[in-house]
Design a protein around this motif. Structure first.
Motif, PDB file in Angstrom:
ATOM      1  N   SER A  28      44.350  52.231  76.359  1.00 23.65           N
ATOM      2  CA  SER A  28      44.462  53.342  77.309  1.00 23.65           C
ATOM      3  C   SER A  28      45.401  53.021  78.462  1.00 23.65           C
ATOM      4  O   SER A  28      45.930  53.921  79.115  1.00 23.65           O
ATOM      5  N   GLU A  29      45.659  51.744  78.736  1.00 25.14           N
ATOM      6  CA  GLU A  29      46.525  51.348  79.842  1.00 25.14           C
ATOM      7  C   GLU A  29      47.928  50.990  79.365  1.00 25.14           C
ATOM      8  O   GLU A  29      48.692  50.356  80.089  1.00 25.14           O
ATOM      9  N   GLY A  30      48.238  51.358  78.120  1.00 29.35           N
ATOM     10  CA  GLY A  30      49.583  51.115  77.622  1.00 29.35           C
ATOM     11  C   GLY A  30      49.769  49.761  76.976  1.00 29.35           C
ATOM     12  O   GLY A  30      50.885  49.420  76.580  1.00 29.35           O
ATOM     13  N   ILE A  31      48.715  48.963  76.874  1.00 28.77           N
ATOM     14  CA  ILE A  31      48.793  47.665  76.204  1.00 28.77           C
ATOM     15  C   ILE A  31      48.237  47.835  74.801  1.00 28.77           C
ATOM     16  O   ILE A  31      47.062  48.172  74.626  1.00 28.77           O
ATOM     17  N   ASN A  32      49.079  47.603  73.816  1.00 26.31           N
ATOM     18  CA  ASN A  32      48.671  47.767  72.432  1.00 26.31           C
ATOM     19  C   ASN A  32      48.447  46.414  71.774  1.00 26.31           C
ATOM     20  O   ASN A  32      48.921  45.377  72.252  1.00 26.31           O
ATOM     21  N   SER A  33      47.755  46.442  70.655  1.00 27.98           N
ATOM     22  CA  SER A  33      47.508  45.198  69.924  1.00 27.98           C
ATOM     23  C   SER A  33      48.687  44.876  69.016  1.00 27.98           C
ATOM     24  O   SER A  33      49.629  45.660  68.870  1.00 27.98           O
ATOM     25  N   ASN A  34      48.601  43.735  68.378  1.00 24.39           N
ATOM     26  CA  ASN A  34      49.519  43.391  67.300  1.00 24.39           C
ATOM     27  C   ASN A  34      49.239  44.295  66.094  1.00 24.39           C
ATOM     28  O   ASN A  34      48.244  45.035  66.059  1.00 24.39           O
ATOM     29  N   TRP A  35      50.096  44.236  65.122  1.00 24.53           N
ATOM     30  CA  TRP A  35      49.838  44.893  63.843  1.00 24.53           C
ATOM     31  C   TRP A  35      49.120  43.899  62.930  1.00 24.53           C
ATOM     32  O   TRP A  35      49.642  42.820  62.637  1.00 24.53           O
ATOM     33  N   ALA A  36      47.910  44.249  62.526  1.00 26.06           N
ATOM     34  CA  ALA A  36      47.147  43.413  61.592  1.00 26.06           C
ATOM     35  C   ALA A  36      47.298  43.991  60.195  1.00 26.06           C
ATOM     36  O   ALA A  36      47.346  45.217  60.015  1.00 26.06           O
ATOM     37  N   SER A  37      47.384  43.123  59.205  1.00 24.20           N
ATOM     38  CA  SER A  37      47.633  43.594  57.845  1.00 24.20           C
ATOM     39  C   SER A  37      46.551  43.114  56.886  1.00 24.20           C
ATOM     40  O   SER A  37      45.890  42.099  57.110  1.00 24.20           O
ATOM     41  N   LEU A  38      46.396  43.872  55.815  1.00 25.44           N
ATOM     42  CA  LEU A  38      45.427  43.554  54.770  1.00 25.44           C
ATOM     43  C   LEU A  38      45.938  44.123  53.457  1.00 25.44           C
ATOM     44  O   LEU A  38      46.355  45.283  53.391  1.00 25.44           O
ATOM     45  N   SER A  39      45.902  43.296  52.426  1.00 25.22           N
ATOM     46  CA  SER A  39      46.240  43.767  51.087  1.00 25.22           C
ATOM     47  C   SER A  39      44.944  44.149  50.378  1.00 25.22           C
ATOM     48  O   SER A  39      44.025  43.327  50.260  1.00 25.22           O
ATOM     49  N   ILE A  40      44.854  45.393  49.949  1.00 23.35           N
ATOM     50  CA  ILE A  40      43.665  45.886  49.266  1.00 23.35           C
ATOM     51  C   ILE A  40      43.981  46.073  47.792  1.00 23.35           C
ATOM     52  O   ILE A  40      45.017  46.638  47.432  1.00 23.35           O
ATOM     53  N   GLU A  41      43.093  45.572  46.962  1.00 23.69           N
ATOM     54  CA  GLU A  41      43.211  45.787  45.525  1.00 23.69           C
ATOM     55  C   GLU A  41      41.836  46.159  44.984  1.00 23.69           C
ATOM     56  O   GLU A  41      40.868  45.414  45.178  1.00 23.69           O
ATOM     57  N   THR A  42      41.738  47.276  44.348  1.00 18.37           N
ATOM     58  CA  THR A  42      40.458  47.697  43.804  1.00 18.37           C
ATOM     59  C   THR A  42      40.182  46.996  42.481  1.00 18.37           C
ATOM     60  O   THR A  42      41.094  46.573  41.766  1.00 18.37           O
ATOM     61  N   ALA A  43      38.903  46.902  42.182  1.00 18.40           N
ATOM     62  CA  ALA A  43      38.463  46.346  40.903  1.00 18.40           C
ATOM     63  C   ALA A  43      38.334  47.495  39.896  1.00 18.40           C
ATOM     64  O   ALA A  43      39.015  48.509  40.017  1.00 18.40           O
ATOM     65  N   LEU A  44      37.468  47.315  38.920  1.00 19.12           N
ATOM     66  CA  LEU A  44      37.230  48.368  37.924  1.00 19.12           C
ATOM     67  C   LEU A  44      36.139  49.276  38.474  1.00 19.12           C
ATOM     68  O   LEU A  44      34.969  48.892  38.562  1.00 19.12           O
ATOM     69  N   LEU A  45      36.513  50.473  38.873  1.00 21.22           N
ATOM     70  CA  LEU A  45      35.600  51.366  39.583  1.00 21.22           C
ATOM     71  C   LEU A  45      34.702  52.179  38.666  1.00 21.22           C
ATOM     72  O   LEU A  45      33.683  52.710  39.122  1.00 21.22           O
ATOM     73  N   HIS A  46      35.055  52.259  37.390  1.00 22.46           N
ATOM     74  CA  HIS A  46      34.320  53.138  36.489  1.00 22.46           C
ATOM     75  C   HIS A  46      33.889  52.373  35.240  1.00 22.46           C
ATOM     76  O   HIS A  46      34.568  51.453  34.783  1.00 22.46           O
ATOM     77  N   ARG A  47      32.781  52.787  34.708  1.00 25.22           N
ATOM     78  CA  ARG A  47      32.238  52.107  33.541  1.00 25.22           C
ATOM     79  C   ARG A  47      33.209  52.159  32.357  1.00 25.22           C
ATOM     80  O   ARG A  47      33.327  51.192  31.595  1.00 25.22           O
ATOM     81  N   ASP A  48      33.931  53.272  32.227  1.00 27.27           N
ATOM     82  CA  ASP A  48      34.830  53.379  31.082  1.00 27.27           C
ATOM     83  C   ASP A  48      36.120  52.592  31.267  1.00 27.27           C
ATOM     84  O   ASP A  48      36.990  52.601  30.381  1.00 27.27           O
ATOM     85  N   ASP A  49      36.285  51.902  32.418  1.00 30.73           N
ATOM     86  CA  ASP A  49      37.402  50.969  32.564  1.00 30.73           C
ATOM     87  C   ASP A  49      37.184  49.715  31.723  1.00 30.73           C
ATOM     88  O   ASP A  49      38.123  48.951  31.480  1.00 30.73           O
ATOM     89  N   TRP A  50      35.924  49.501  31.329  1.00 32.60           N
ATOM     90  CA  TRP A  50      35.602  48.309  30.540  1.00 32.60           C
ATOM     91  C   TRP A  50      35.762  48.629  29.053  1.00 32.60           C
ATOM     92  O   TRP A  50      35.095  49.516  28.520  1.00 32.60           O
ATOM     93  N   THR A  51      36.640  47.893  28.399  1.00 31.66           N
ATOM     94  CA  THR A  51      36.766  47.984  26.947  1.00 31.66           C
ATOM     95  C   THR A  51      36.215  46.742  26.263  1.00 31.66           C
ATOM     96  O   THR A  51      36.055  46.717  25.041  1.00 31.66           O
ATOM     97  N   ALA A  52      35.904  45.707  27.032  1.00 30.09           N
ATOM     98  CA  ALA A  52      35.347  44.468  26.488  1.00 30.09           C
ATOM     99  C   ALA A  52      33.918  44.700  26.003  1.00 30.09           C
ATOM    100  O   ALA A  52      33.231  45.639  26.430  1.00 30.09           O
ATOM    101  N   LYS A  53      33.464  43.825  25.128  1.00 30.59           N
ATOM    102  CA  LYS A  53      32.103  43.852  24.609  1.00 30.59           C
ATOM    103  C   LYS A  53      31.328  42.657  25.170  1.00 30.59           C
ATOM    104  O   LYS A  53      31.906  41.598  25.420  1.00 30.59           O
ATOM    105  N   LEU A  54      30.040  42.840  25.351  1.00 33.43           N
ATOM    106  CA  LEU A  54      29.175  41.718  25.733  1.00 33.43           C
ATOM    107  C   LEU A  54      28.939  40.869  24.495  1.00 33.43           C
ATOM    108  O   LEU A  54      28.566  41.396  23.432  1.00 33.43           O
ATOM    109  N   ILE A  55      29.189  39.565  24.602  1.00 33.85           N
ATOM    110  CA  ILE A  55      29.024  38.690  23.442  1.00 33.85           C
ATOM    111  C   ILE A  55      28.133  37.509  23.803  1.00 33.85           C
ATOM    112  O   ILE A  55      27.992  37.127  24.965  1.00 33.85           O
ATOM    113  N   GLY A  56      27.506  36.941  22.779  1.00 38.52           N
ATOM    114  CA  GLY A  56      26.653  35.775  22.965  1.00 38.52           C
ATOM    115  C   GLY A  56      26.614  34.935  21.721  1.00 38.52           C
ATOM    116  O   GLY A  56      27.390  35.139  20.777  1.00 38.52           O
TER     117      GLY A  56
END
Length: 887
Positions: free
Chosen positions: A100-128
């Motif tokens: 509010s007084e004209g002093i700003n912060s640095n720019w902070a960065s983050l790389s975001i990567e999503t995982a598999l969000l849906h069940r049908d993203d999985w084509t692998a089978k459970l094995i044992g």
């Protein structure tokens, strides 16, 4: 005196975002949210009263740059401004905070990567592998596959999970830093999976992947006397390796099960057996050729919801070398690591010979010998068959709670031969405390170590014996302390998600352990317990206070309602029905060793006090969430129950039916008393009871967390400090004087003569009684939250006893707060640091002010306590007697 001394204004003037975060993830990799909220914490600054008035977000994704500017002071859990992310999406995010007084912060960065969000993203089978005897421990086994990779510019990702515990190797190199993956969860409802960056492990051409599976929590023996196969009897692995936009390897038909393997057996309670003859470092490389392998079995796909957890994984946190080699009276060789811990022992070099080395673990020595009786049926041993390489060996699918290790079968034991590996869920440290009293400092260190040793995937009661379960009561009383010391939001949030799922299966009853583990002959799953089941309401509120994340209240709201409406067994008045058992003030020091629930405090007084308290809390939470109808209902219910409680248990004078420390503490803490007369009666009786017991503790599981804060609440700090500094059994400092390096389950788990308490429930690593550290943080150092998410703090140190200095820090969701004070002569000098966008209400003698960010120093008058040290009351006349106090 009393004015703040301003710091030098010539100090560097800058605002720095220390970390940018998506949801509660430790980094932006492998997140399970399409629209992740963003949060940023600030670094400390000397700039005073800096407030954020707006923020800018820049998002780069799919070759486009999106810019957003929002006028808001909010810096935690701000909404995702862009369109939803898809599975495997990558976005580069940058944030700048506008002042509010004209002093700003640095720019902070983050790389975001999503995982598999849906069940049908999985084509692998459970094995044992082939089915194993369901009544016996499951033998660990290995899976293997080769695959072709042509190389490419895009990164490679492995998504993996298991029914059991797994470790993965690619081309002979271990994947990831996780241990005991995928962790412990309510496997019926949720199955956590991990995302790994394996780009550097792949090579152009043929590659090999190997997986080692152990039974872990999924199929292993759990509880007392122990039940196997709680979630399934067949171990399985699910893995999907992707690169260049396609699946290059996945579990399914064609994988092979390798014969044998060096890990002969591995159980949570009993430990691991390792055959060094069978160790082949090439088993997961292209150089390996199997001759007796069989084809893996394809199993039904997991029915549970697959999620990428926000909580940090279990990792190796540190290494502890042994401090000494001891010879016991019976001639055994024992390593002393100097610290009770959770983890295992690594063998640093090859042990010569062809025999068998056995390592037995225990927390204490009893009369010079390894004290294994508290382990009950847990063998807690590592068996190593020699003849092959043992260099670098450490257990894969188990862990131990120990300080001492007895080694047999190897006569030339040296300190450099072994190293203890400390494991824990790798939570971000947030809080520190230190004062001028060495024993209290050790008490605080013991609490940190006990939390570290018990926050292993879920918050357990102990890490050593045949239990290691997620007792709800332990966490309920400890959450305020835990959340000051570490960022527990995702860790406890995951556990609460399991609580709600398990509770739903039981029509509203909250099991006493989460994930739920039945323990015959007592059907603990269907025995609702006050204080334990109340974790459904109190623990989300505590997490909200520390994190400021209201979504946890929203997510758990139905669980709270179900507990109040269906879970609690009630009589016709709405009180707890007295035909159902209650733990009450569990482990009151006056309880017989074999009957830990037989306490002087009426267990139904305890239960109904908690009932009033949590009903009021539900009303508050409902109002916070906009659930106005239920909020009003619970407010009315709480008012009626409070009146009934007073009629049942409180005399007009303020005397309480159970004339015990716990009864008065709960009445004060939960505001069950009316008017100055009743409160004064409670103060007087509590004072008398504490003095009569010579300042020793006479509270159990539910009274202990609240006794010192309750004394502080009614201005009885002299008594509070005297109890805190007591060293005779039972007291907080008695275990410290006995050499404890963690918090004990019982006040006297070790008796003064060096014998272990005869009770069958005796652990030397149980964090619950470490809840006293909340008093150290909030009242001794004087640092606590005044608003959810620490947007405002309370700074109110209240010196006492013989403590002449203290300091505490908390790296909150806003940024780091710190308080330090020291008393010299008649002056108390207090230093306060407040992060950007934060504020604090500072209360000191002659000071009552709200200040914003920056660094402040206050000098105030200090006068010694004329009542110190308070005297005990003993003798037929009940008169105070002179007794020397040794600080």
């Amino acid at each position: 005196m009393g004015d703040a001394i301003r710091n030098d204004s010539s100090a560097p003037q800058c605002i720095t975002i220390a970390e940018l975060q998506a949801e509660h993830y430790e980094n932006g990799f492998g997140i399970f949210h399409a629209t992740p909220r963003l949060s940023w914490r600030f670094a400390a600054t000397s700039i005073q009263n800096w407030k954020q008035c707006a923020y800018e977000v820049v998002i780069e994704r799919h070759g486009r740059t999106e810019c957003y500017r929002v006028a808001s002071r909010q810096s935690s859990f701000v909404p995702w401004p862009s369109s939803p992310l898809s599975s495997r999406d990558v976005a580069q995010v940058r944030v700048c905070a506008i002042g509010s007084e004209g002093i700003n912060s640095n720019w902070a960065s983050l790389s975001i990567e999503t995982a598999l969000l849906h069940r049908d993203d999985w084509t692998a089978k459970l094995i044992g592998g082939p089915p194993q005897d369901i009544d016996a421990p499951k033998c660990p086994f290995r899976l293997r596959q080769t695959f072709q990779y042509s190389g490419g510019a895009s990164p490679a990702r492995l998504y993996a999970t298991a029914h059991g515990l797994y470790e993965v190797e690619i081309n002979g190199q271990r994947v990831g830093e996780h241990v005991l993956a995928p962790g412990w969860q309510s496997y019926k409802h949720y199955l956590h999976y991990q995302t790994y960056d394996v780009t550097a492990l792949l090579r152009s051409g043929q590659n090999s992947i190997g997986v080692y599976l152990g039974e872990g929590w999924f199929a292993g023996r759990l509880g007392r006397p122990g039940i196997r196969n709680l979630w399934g009897s067949q171990l399985g692995f699910l893995g999907q390796l992707e690169a260049d936009g396609k699946v290059i390897c996945q579990t399914g038909p064609g994988w092979e099960v390798l014969p044998g393997g060096p890990v002969v057996n591995s159980e949570m309670y009993n430990g691991e057996e390792y055959d060094s003859h069978q160790h082949d470092p090439k088993w997961s490389t292209n150089e390996y050729t199997s001759t007796n392998s069989t084809e893996a079995v394809v199993l039904p796909f997991p029915a549970a919801k697959l999620i990428a957890p926000e909580a940090p994984p279990v990792r190796r946190l540190m290494e502890v070398p042994p401090r000494a080699t001891l010879t016991t009276p019976s001639g055994k060789t024992v390593l002393d690591f100097g610290q009770n811990l959770a983890g295992w022992i690594r063998i640093n070099d090859d042990i010569p010979g062809t025999g068998t080395v056995t390592i037995r673990h225990a927390e204490v020595l009893e009369h010079g010998e390894l004290g294994t009786r508290p382990l009950r049926t847990a063998k807690a041993e590592t068996i190593i068959h020699l003849g092959g390489s043992t260099r670098g060996y450490e257990p894969r699918f188990t862990f131990y709670g120990f300080r001492y290790a007895e080694v047999t079968g190897y006569d030339a034991v040296g300190l450099s031969d072994f190293t203890a590996i400390v494991i824990s869920s790798d939570l971000r440290p947030t809080g520190t405390f230190e004062c001028s009293h060495d024993l209290i400092n050790q008490l605080h260190r013991n609490t940190v170590w006990s939390m570290r040793g018990n926050f292993v995937s879920v918050p357990t009661d102990c890490p050593q014996r045949d239990e290691r379960l997620g007792w709800s009561g332990d966490l309920q009383v400890f959450t305020p302390t835990a959340s000051f010391l570490y960022d527990t939001s995702a860790f406890v949030g995951s556990w609460l998600r399991d609580l709600a799922a398990e509770q739903k299966d039981l029509n509203g009853i909250v099991p006493t352990v989460i994930p739920s583990v039945p323990m015959p002959p007592r059907d603990n799953e269907r025995q609702p317990m006050a204080a334990w089941g109340d974790a459904a309401i109190l623990t989300p509120w505590d997490i909200y206070q520390f994190s400021g994340d209201q979504s946890i209240l929203q997510r758990q709201w139905n669980s709270m309602v179900q507990w109040l409406e269906n879970g609690i067994p009630r009589d016709e008045r709405g009180f707890y029905a007295e035909d159902t058992p209650q733990f009450g003030d569990w482990l009151d020091p006056r309880s017989p060793p074999a009957l830990p629930g037989h306490t002087p405090t009426d267990p139904y007084l305890v239960a109904n006090a908690y009932l009033v308290h949590v009903t009021e809390m539900a009303a508050t939470i409902g109002e916070c969430l906009g659930e106005t109808e239920l909020a009003q209902k619970y407010a009315d219910d709480a008012h009626r129950l409070r009146r009934l409680f007073r009629e049942e248990y409180i005399a007009p004078s303020g005397r309480i039916a159970s004339d015990t420390q716990t009864a008065y503490v709960l009445a004060l803490h939960m505001d069950l008393l009316d008017g100055p007369r009743e409160i004064n009666t409670a103060r007087t009786r509590l004072d008398w009871l504490i003095r009569w017991e010579a300042f020793k503790i006479n509270t159990g599981f539910v009274g202990t967390p609240h006794i010192l804060p309750a004394l502080a609440k009614v201005d009885m700090m002299t008594i509070a400090y005297r109890m805190l500094q007591e060293k005779d059994d039972p007291s907080w400092l008695y275990p410290v004087t006995m050499g404890a390096t963690t918090i004990w389950e019982r006040w006297n788990s070790m008796l003064p003569d060096g014998s272990i308490n005869p009770g069958q429930m005796t652990s030397f690593n149980h964090y619950a009684l470490g809840s006293v550290c909340h008093f150290l943080h909030a009242h001794v150092a004087g640092l606590s939250s005044a608003a959810p998410g620490w947007t405002s703090a309370l700074v109110r140190p209240r010196p006492g006893g013989t403590i002449r200095s203290a300091k505490a820090t908390h790296d909150s969701p806003v940024g780091p707060y710190s308080v330090s004070w020291v008393i010299e002569a008649r002056v108390m000098k207090t230093n306060v640091t407040i992060p950007p966008n934060g504020e604090a209400h500072v209360i000191l003698p002659g000071v009552n002010i709200v200040v914003g960010s920056g660094e402040y120093t206050y000098e105030t008058e200090w006068h010694s306590d004329p009542e110190w040290p308070p005297q005990i009351i003993q003798g037929a006349q009940g008169k105070p007697v002179e007794a020397e106090f040794v600080p």
